[in-house]
Design an enzyme around this catalytic site. Structure first.
Site, short mmCIF file in Angstrom:
data_model
loop_
_atom_site.label_atom_id
_atom_site.label_comp_id
_atom_site.label_asym_id
_atom_site.label_seq_id
_atom_site.Cartn_x
_atom_site.Cartn_y
_atom_site.Cartn_z
CG HIS A 138 -2.06 -0.93 1.18
ND1 HIS A 138 -1.90 -2.29 1.16
CD2 HIS A 138 -3.41 -0.69 1.16
CE1 HIS A 138 -3.10 -2.87 1.14
NE2 HIS A 138 -4.02 -1.92 1.12
CG HIS A 183 2.56 -3.49 6.59
ND1 HIS A 183 3.37 -4.44 6.02
CD2 HIS A 183 1.54 -3.28 5.73
CE1 HIS A 183 2.87 -4.79 4.85
NE2 HIS A 183 1.74 -4.12 4.65
#
Length: 230
Positions: A138, A183
């Site tokens: 992303h 993450h």
């Protein structure tokens, strides 16, 4: 964008950055203490969610996902090609964005770092499992698209605004990945370097091969006159 900004040592620097990222990623994967420190930041954010920030993070999660990101890039490229009648700019923006974005997939496969354990977070907002945490796809897409649009705006009155807006967008997407628990902080930090390294290398390839091809097709004239090294 027939000719992209190019650094002098466009092979050496990206290769060095990529090698450094691989070493860092493998080290983070192997040393549990480093991952524990990373996870601590995710856990702190997981305890402090707000409705407003959650809505923003989930929106960015969808917009820069593989499906959402592909649609976003298609819209940008179609706008440049059709509305602005600039197929060269459309191709360059699309190529730069894709190269930087896909660099994350290469590093994910090489490093194989596990995702944050959702069971260790107070309020995980997304559940993503597997060994594809380093770096963040992303974030790579956000950074790459921002760089591509900055290349497009260079030399115009939109240059400064594009640089600031792209920086804010990239940081926002990076922060949202940690906020969601998808993450580690080091994953998103690596994404900035990964995207930049891939684009620096690609810019050299584009200027060497694509610009000449575009010239032969009559889409640009004398690309050698506008080549730039920085």
């Amino acid at each position: 964008m027939a000719v992209l900004p190019q650094i002098r040592h466009w092979v050496l620097w990206p290769a060095g950055l990529a090698a450094g990222l691989i070493i860092v990623g493998l080290t983070l994967s192997a040393v549990r203490a480093l991952t524990a420190a990373d996870l601590g930041i995710d856990q702190t954010l997981s305890l402090n969610h707000t409705a407003f920030l959650t809505a923003i993070a989930l929106t960015l999660n969808a917009l820069f996902s593989p499906l959402g990101g592909s649609f976003l890039l298609a819209v940008v490229c179609l706008f440049l090609a059709v509305a602005r009648r600039s197929p060269v700019n459309a191709a360059a923006v699309g190529a730069v964005s894709l190269v930087g974005w896909l660099s994350s997939e290469v590093l994910k496969a090489v490093v194989g770092r596990h995702r944050p354990d959702a069971s260790l977070l107070a309020h995980p907002l997304v559940t993503e499992r597997g060994f594809d945490s380093f770096p963040s796809g992303h974030t790579c897409l956000a950074v790459s698209l921002s760089i591509a649009l900055y290349f497009l705006a260079r030399g115009t009155r939109w240059q400064r605004l594009t640089m600031i807006g792209g920086g804010l967008l990239s940081i926002s997407v990076a922060a949202s990945r940690i906020y969601l628990g998808a993450h580690y902080p080091s994953d998103v930090a690596a994404s900035f370097v990964a995207s930049l390294a891939a684009i620096l290398f690609f810019s050299g390839l584009w200027n060497r091969y694509a610009a000449s091809l575009l010239s032969r097709l009559g889409l640009i004239h004398r690309p050698d006159l506008c080549r730039e090294s920085v």
